[in-house]
Scaffold this active site. Structure first.
Site, PDB file in Angstrom:
ATOM      1  N   LYS A 159       0.852  -1.187   0.000  1.00 52.84           N
ATOM      2  CA  LYS A 159       0.000   0.000   0.000  1.00 52.84           C
ATOM      3  C   LYS A 159       0.893   1.243   0.000  1.00 52.84           C
ATOM      4  CE  LYS A 159      -1.586   2.921   2.922  1.00 52.84           C
ATOM      5  NZ  LYS A 159      -1.784   4.133   2.093  1.00 52.84           N
TER       6      LYS A 159
ATOM      7  N   GLU B 265      10.218   1.801  10.441  1.00 49.66           N
ATOM      8  CA  GLU B 265      11.155   2.915  10.473  1.00 49.66           C
ATOM      9  C   GLU B 265      10.348   4.202  10.455  1.00 49.66           C
ATOM     10  OE1 GLU B 265      14.204   2.725  11.213  1.00 49.66           O
ATOM     11  OE2 GLU B 265      14.296   0.542  11.108  1.00 49.66           O
TER      12      GLU B 265
ATOM     13  N   CYS C  76      13.047  11.798   6.693  1.00 49.57           N
ATOM     14  CA  CYS C  76      13.141  11.373   8.094  1.00 49.57           C
ATOM     15  C   CYS C  76      14.552  11.578   8.623  1.00 49.57           C
ATOM     16  CB  CYS C  76      12.712   9.923   8.241  1.00 49.57           C
ATOM     17  SG  CYS C  76      13.616   8.756   7.202  1.00 49.57           S
TER      18      CYS C  76
ATOM     19  N   GLU D 295       9.514  16.465  15.711  1.00 46.33           N
ATOM     20  CA  GLU D 295       9.804  16.423  14.279  1.00 46.33           C
ATOM     21  C   GLU D 295       8.919  17.411  13.539  1.00 46.33           C
ATOM     22  OE1 GLU D 295      10.743  13.021  10.997  1.00 46.33           O
ATOM     23  OE2 GLU D 295       8.886  12.770  12.136  1.00 46.33           O
TER      24      GLU D 295
END
Length: 483
Positions: free
Chosen positions: A175, A250, A284, A384
């Site tokens: 997906k 991750e 990331c 973040e």
């Protein structure tokens, strides 16, 4: 009219059961629809999983070199389409043309790499304690795996999950993120052209709730590999753990670059600037914090401010220094964090505004942003942002620099800029990150070495890429052969 694309299940391009669709738009010009995709349902996921499970035995029994041949041909088919894929990536995700071309080439290289690695899959032989006895191991595929991939590297990440999974003999349901599904679709067109047997790899587009969640939780899925936010990854891992399926997630990062007095400031600025503002900060591994020794702090702040203000911002097809955010939501989140930083007492050194005007109308553009006088406990230093925002923190010595670097919930990538070999080695030993770099930006990865994070950046189960990618997608059987 934009092209309507379908799912790929059982070797056929098929519409979803419900027939609903969604549009994918260009983040540099939202009037442009890149394509229309299936808004799939749990029933579509169920069909794809059943198809993959049925194909798994034959695919596992296919010799490794033949599986490798299909992967190699997939890479070659993608190489032929590199220019087309690059332009599609730019239009769909917003990267600059140079960034997109590099990512497409990485996907090509990944398929070529795992094509050859498929020949290495086997096992080990050990000395037995008994006579007339052999003791050895066999590496076998997990079975059928679910892959859930993000929008920010829409071809590289699907490639580095798909290629090792298929090389190891697994069947797959994937997906992709709804913001950027076209690149995974192009990979599947190349897999189809390469002669991948029907049912071995299946593509289902749609939302995380309707497609991703049931895929991760399904009883017949033997392993789940996810890349995305920490909040969603944690939920995926918890769901997968209910029936003890193997899981690999991750997730986010709050990546630091430490700048020490021995550093060449021009080099340090380039390292931090590319890490912070490249890919519009939507990595990331992006450098989110510059932790700078007080002896060079003022010089660094002046230079990184000049760097940020010199960057050309614009549509990725023009190949500027920085393209748009992928969506209005991502842009608004970045602007909100700038406001939070100021409210917490930090100084907005430069940037922090949405870009407006002729070429920016209809797109999601933001200025590269530098925030100074940041304290480690501030939200801008802890959370973040996922945008081109650099928080600069002043420290008095090496020990404080490392303490600040580690003073977050994340631990993905970290770097130091120094000409002191002792500092470099001490940093590598002490930093709490899955990737540690010396005199290099936090972004950028080699495809043949492990990648993954510590703390809330990862489930810390299995790494991705290189041999580690094959480790996740295989299990070990120990054989005692007596004669």
């Amino acid at each position: 009219m934009p092209t309507e694309y379908t799912n790929y299940v059982g070797g056929q391009w098929t519409e979803s059961e419900r027939g609903d669709t969604f549009d994918v738009r260009n983040p540099a010009d939202t009037d442009e629809v890149i394509g229309t995709y299936q808004a799939s349902t749990e029933a579509d996921v169920e069909d794809a999983i059943e198809t993959a499970v049925a194909a798994q035995g034959d695919w596992a029994g296919t010799p490794g070199p033949e599986r490798g041949r299909i992967l190699r041909d997939t890479g070659e088919a993608l190489a032929v389409r590199k220019d087309e894929a690059t332009e599609t990536l730019v239009r769909e995700e917003g990267k600059t043309r140079s960034e997109a071309a590099g990512e497409v080439q990485r996907a090509i290289d990944i398929f070529r790499y795992y094509a050859e690695k498929s020949r290495d899959l086997g096992g080990t032989s050990k000395a037995s304690s008994a006579p007339a006895s052999e003791l050895y191991t066999k590496r076998e595929p997990l079975g059928t795996v679910g892959l859930i991939t993000p929008w920010n590297y829409p071809i590289a990440i699907p490639a580095w999950k798909l290629a090792p999974a298929l090389a190891a003999g697994n069947t797959v349901v994937i997906k992709p993120a709804s913001q950027a599904p076209s690149m995974t679709r192009i990979i599947f067109e190349c897999l189809d052209k390469a002669g991948l047997p029907s049912g071995v790899a299946n593509l289902v587009t749609g939302s995380g709730s309707e497609v991703g969640a049931p895929l991760a939780a399904h009883d017949e899925i033997d392993g789940v590999s996810f890349t995305g936010s920490t909040s969603v990854g944690t939920a995926v891992a918890q769901s997968a753990a209910d029936d003890l399926k193997r899981v690999q997630c991750e997730m986010g990062g709050k990546n630091p670059t430490v700048v020490m007095p021995s550093a060449d400031i021009d080099s340090a600025v380039d390292i931090v600037g590319v890490g912070a503002f490249g890919t519009t900060g939507q990595s990331c591994t992006a450098c989110s914090r510059a932790i700078v020794h007080e002896d060079v702090y003022d010089e660094f702040v002046e230079a990184i401010t000049d760097y940020a203000e010199s960057l050309e911002i614009g549509p990725g097809l023009n190949d500027p220094d920085m393209g748009p955010h992928v969506s209005r939501g991502e842009l608004d989140s970045t602007l909100e964090y700038v406001d939070i930083a100021r409210d917490d007492g930090a100084t907005l050194q430069t940037g922090g505004n949405e870009c407006t005007g002729d070429e920016y109308d209809g797109g999601f553009f933001v200025e590269p942003t530098v925030v100074t006088e940041v304290e480690s406990e501030m939200r801008i230093a802890q959370e973040e942002v996922f945008g081109p925002v650099l928080a600069v923190v002043k420290v008095s010595d090496f020990e404080e620099a490392v303490a600040v670097a580690n003073d977050v919930d994340y631990g993905l990538s970290a770097s130091i800029v120094t000409q002191d070999l002792t500092e470099a080695n001490r940093f590598v030993d002490a930093v709490e990150a899955g990737v540690a770099k010396v005199n290099e930006k936090t972004t950028g990865l080699e495809l043949h070495v492990p990648f993954g994070g510590y703390k809330d950046s990862s489930t810390n189960t299995y790494r991705e890429q290189g041999d580690a990618g094959l480790d996740f997608f295989t299990t070990t059987k120990t054989v005692y052969m007596n004669y």
